[in-house]
Design an enzyme around this catalytic site. Structure first.
Site, PDB file in Angstrom:
ATOM      1  N   ASP A  18       0.832  -1.209   0.000  1.00  0.00           N
ATOM      2  CA  ASP A  18       0.000   0.000   0.000  1.00  0.00           C
ATOM      3  C   ASP A  18       0.868   1.261   0.000  1.00  0.00           C
ATOM      4  O   ASP A  18       1.980   1.246   0.510  1.00  0.00           O
ATOM      5  CB  ASP A  18      -0.907  -0.042   1.245  1.00  0.00           C
ATOM      6  CG  ASP A  18      -2.063   0.935   1.139  1.00  0.00           C
ATOM      7  OD1 ASP A  18      -2.302   1.459   0.038  1.00  0.00           O
ATOM      8  OD2 ASP A  18      -2.720   1.173   2.166  1.00  0.00           O
ATOM      9  N   ASN A  20       1.412   3.507  -2.844  1.00  0.00           N
ATOM     10  CA  ASN A  20       2.030   4.006  -4.088  1.00  0.00           C
ATOM     11  C   ASN A  20       1.521   5.417  -4.403  1.00  0.00           C
ATOM     12  O   ASN A  20       2.291   6.292  -4.793  1.00  0.00           O
ATOM     13  CB  ASN A  20       1.680   3.092  -5.268  1.00  0.00           C
ATOM     14  CG  ASN A  20       2.324   1.729  -5.159  1.00  0.00           C
ATOM     15  OD1 ASN A  20       3.192   1.522  -4.313  1.00  0.00           O
ATOM     16  ND2 ASN A  20       1.923   0.816  -6.022  1.00  0.00           N
ATOM     17  N   ARG A  22       0.223   7.671  -2.331  1.00  0.00           N
ATOM     18  CA  ARG A  22       0.715   8.676  -1.373  1.00  0.00           C
ATOM     19  C   ARG A  22       2.186   9.003  -1.603  1.00  0.00           C
ATOM     20  O   ARG A  22       2.619  10.131  -1.445  1.00  0.00           O
ATOM     21  CB  ARG A  22       0.483   8.204   0.064  1.00  0.00           C
ATOM     22  CG  ARG A  22      -0.904   8.560   0.563  1.00  0.00           C
ATOM     23  CD  ARG A  22      -1.297   7.771   1.755  1.00  0.00           C
ATOM     24  NE  ARG A  22      -1.671   6.413   1.366  1.00  0.00           N
ATOM     25  CZ  ARG A  22      -1.957   5.442   2.211  1.00  0.00           C
ATOM     26  NH1 ARG A  22      -1.893   5.681   3.507  1.00  0.00           N
ATOM     27  NH2 ARG A  22      -2.309   4.258   1.783  1.00  0.00           N
ATOM     28  N   SER A  63      -6.794  -5.664  -5.948  1.00  0.00           N
ATOM     29  CA  SER A  63      -7.912  -6.257  -5.210  1.00  0.00           C
ATOM     30  C   SER A  63      -9.186  -6.241  -6.062  1.00  0.00           C
ATOM     31  O   SER A  63      -9.291  -5.491  -7.035  1.00  0.00           O
ATOM     32  CB  SER A  63      -8.159  -5.492  -3.905  1.00  0.00           C
ATOM     33  OG  SER A  63      -8.774  -4.252  -4.189  1.00  0.00           O
ATOM     34  N   ASN A  66     -10.443  -2.938  -6.287  1.00  0.00           N
ATOM     35  CA  ASN A  66      -9.672  -2.003  -7.128  1.00  0.00           C
ATOM     36  C   ASN A  66     -10.303  -1.790  -8.511  1.00  0.00           C
ATOM     37  O   ASN A  66      -9.984  -0.818  -9.200  1.00  0.00           O
ATOM     38  CB  ASN A  66      -8.222  -2.472  -7.319  1.00  0.00           C
ATOM     39  CG  ASN A  66      -7.335  -2.226  -6.113  1.00  0.00           C
ATOM     40  OD1 ASN A  66      -6.326  -2.902  -5.923  1.00  0.00           O
ATOM     41  ND2 ASN A  66      -7.694  -1.249  -5.278  1.00  0.00           N
ATOM     42  N   GLU A 205       1.118 -13.661  11.932  1.00  0.00           N
ATOM     43  CA  GLU A 205       1.669 -12.499  12.630  1.00  0.00           C
ATOM     44  C   GLU A 205       1.547 -11.289  11.703  1.00  0.00           C
ATOM     45  O   GLU A 205       1.851 -11.382  10.505  1.00  0.00           O
ATOM     46  CB  GLU A 205       3.154 -12.736  12.967  1.00  0.00           C
ATOM     47  CG  GLU A 205       3.376 -13.830  13.980  1.00  0.00           C
ATOM     48  CD  GLU A 205       2.788 -13.491  15.353  1.00  0.00           C
ATOM     49  OE1 GLU A 205       2.809 -12.313  15.747  1.00  0.00           O
ATOM     50  OE2 GLU A 205       2.293 -14.422  16.021  1.00  0.00           O
TER      51      GLU A 205
HETATM   52  C1  FPP Z   1      -1.530   0.345  -3.446  1.00  0.00           C
HETATM   53  O1  FPP Z   1      -1.190   1.674  -3.533  1.00  0.00           O
HETATM   54  C2  FPP Z   1      -1.053  -0.404  -4.566  1.00  0.00           C
HETATM   55  C3  FPP Z   1      -1.831  -0.975  -5.522  1.00  0.00           C
HETATM   56  C4  FPP Z   1      -3.301  -0.870  -5.553  1.00  0.00           C
HETATM   57  C5  FPP Z   1      -1.239  -1.723  -6.613  1.00  0.00           C
HETATM   58  C6  FPP Z   1       0.021  -2.447  -6.326  1.00  0.00           C
HETATM   59  C7  FPP Z   1       0.728  -2.603  -7.592  1.00  0.00           C
HETATM   60  C8  FPP Z   1       2.068  -2.535  -7.781  1.00  0.00           C
HETATM   61  C9  FPP Z   1       3.026  -2.380  -6.699  1.00  0.00           C
HETATM   62  C10 FPP Z   1       2.647  -2.584  -9.147  1.00  0.00           C
HETATM   63  C11 FPP Z   1       2.233  -3.716 -10.024  1.00  0.00           C
HETATM   64  C12 FPP Z   1       2.406  -5.045  -9.402  1.00  0.00           C
HETATM   65  C13 FPP Z   1       3.213  -6.033  -9.847  1.00  0.00           C
HETATM   66  C14 FPP Z   1       3.199  -7.341  -9.150  1.00  0.00           C
HETATM   67  C15 FPP Z   1       4.131  -5.866 -10.973  1.00  0.00           C
HETATM   68  P1  FPP Z   1      -2.367   2.735  -3.591  1.00  0.00           P
HETATM   69  O2  FPP Z   1      -2.529   3.123  -5.018  1.00  0.00           O
HETATM   70  O3  FPP Z   1      -3.574   2.195  -2.937  1.00  0.00           O
HETATM   71  O4  FPP Z   1      -1.731   3.894  -2.754  1.00  0.00           O
HETATM   72  P2  FPP Z   1      -2.507   4.979  -1.880  1.00  0.00           P
HETATM   73  O5  FPP Z   1      -3.308   4.221  -0.839  1.00  0.00           O
HETATM   74  O6  FPP Z   1      -1.411   5.780  -1.272  1.00  0.00           O
HETATM   75  O7  FPP Z   1      -3.359   5.757  -2.827  1.00  0.00           O
END
Ligand code: FPP
Length: 242
Positions: A18, A20, A22, A63, A66, A205
């Site tokens: 979580d 990305n 922010r 998810s 998402n 855990e």
């Molecule tokens: C959460 O950050 C992250 C995601 C919803 C996506 C995760 C995806 C990756 C790390 C890249 C692609 C994955 C692979 C396996 C190559 P957010 O966008 O919810 O952040 P926020 O809560 O700060 O807005």
């Protein structure tokens, strides 16, 4: 091993990646830049897990909920995933990493679905580590699909109601055959499970760090593993029974 006890390493680590968005905001960049930077963390954590000898790494990459994000963000994430799978196939084979995916995969765009299935097929004989991507995944959805199949098998007379147990139920989940996670890591400080592995996390855990996913790299992962090794897991028993 950087202060880690090899015998006490978790077999299965699950991560809610979580923060990305922010991270991007903090750096005055568009959200997608946060996801791009997040892929670098994915690479580093997969490499470190494999090197340490962790057997299963489950990453919550997308998810079920998402799907409600803006269309542009969803397609950017799918593109990143396609690119990651294409770029990493060689590395997975070289490092003996088997790819697996859990979730409502039918909902994925056709190209992503195809690359995913192809990579799973090509890495099926790899034995070093399982990289398990949770995609279009929701814990409640997973439990419902398991229940439907279990009811169907029961009505067809293949299963007796009296034989339904936690271990039998587990065989109907997407994670059938995998050990439950020993450690759940969540980045960016939120104190919730967000519909992730609801059944499987019963005795896991939990480690929560305020660090945003793009900043979660090798050193931070080792720190989480060290914290895990200090935990006292009792599985409902008293200390004397361990
Ligand atoms: C959460 O950050 C992250 C995601 C919803 C996506 C995760 C995806 C990756 C790390 C890249 C692609 C994955 C692979 C396996 C190559 P957010 O966008 O919810 O952040 P926020 O809560 O700060 O807005």
């Amino acid at each position: 091993m950087e202060g880690l006890i090899k015998e006490k390493l978790p077999k299965h680590v699950a991560i809610i990646m979580d923060g990305n968005g922010r991270w991007a905001k903090k750096h005055g960049k568009p959200r997608i830049e946060g996801h791009l930077e997040g892929v670098k963390s994915v690479r580093e954590i997969v490499e470190t897990a494999r090197e340490l000898g962790i057997k299963v790494l489950t990453l919550y990459a997308f998810s079920y909920e998402n799907w409600q994000r803006p269309k542009e963000e969803i397609s950017a994430l799918m593109e990143l995933l396609n690119k990651y799978l294409n770029d990493e196939l060689e590395n997975m084979l070289k490092n003996d990493i088997q790819l697996m995916a859990i979730g409502e995969l039918d909902l994925l765009p056709t190209d992503t679905y195809n690359i995913l299935k192809e990579t799973i097929k090509k890495t099926k004989d790899c034995k070093g580590m399982i990289l398990n991507l949770a995609l279009s995944y929701g814990g409640r959805q997973e439990i419902i699909q398991a229940t439907k199949r279990l009811v169907k098998a029961t009505l067809a007379g293949r299963i007796n109601i009296g034989d339904i147990s936690p271990s039998l139920f587990g065989k109907y989940l997407y994670t059938a055959g995998l050990p439950d996670p020993d450690l759940l890591i969540r980045t960016s400080g939120e104190m919730r499970i967000s519909n992730f592995l609801l059944w499987q996390l019963a005795y896991t855990e939990i480690y929560i760090t305020p660090i945003f996913w793009p900043e979660f790299r090798r050193a931070q992962f080792i720190e989480a593993l060290k914290a895990y090794q200090l935990r006292n897991r009792r599985f409902g028993k008293i200390p004397e029974q361990e």
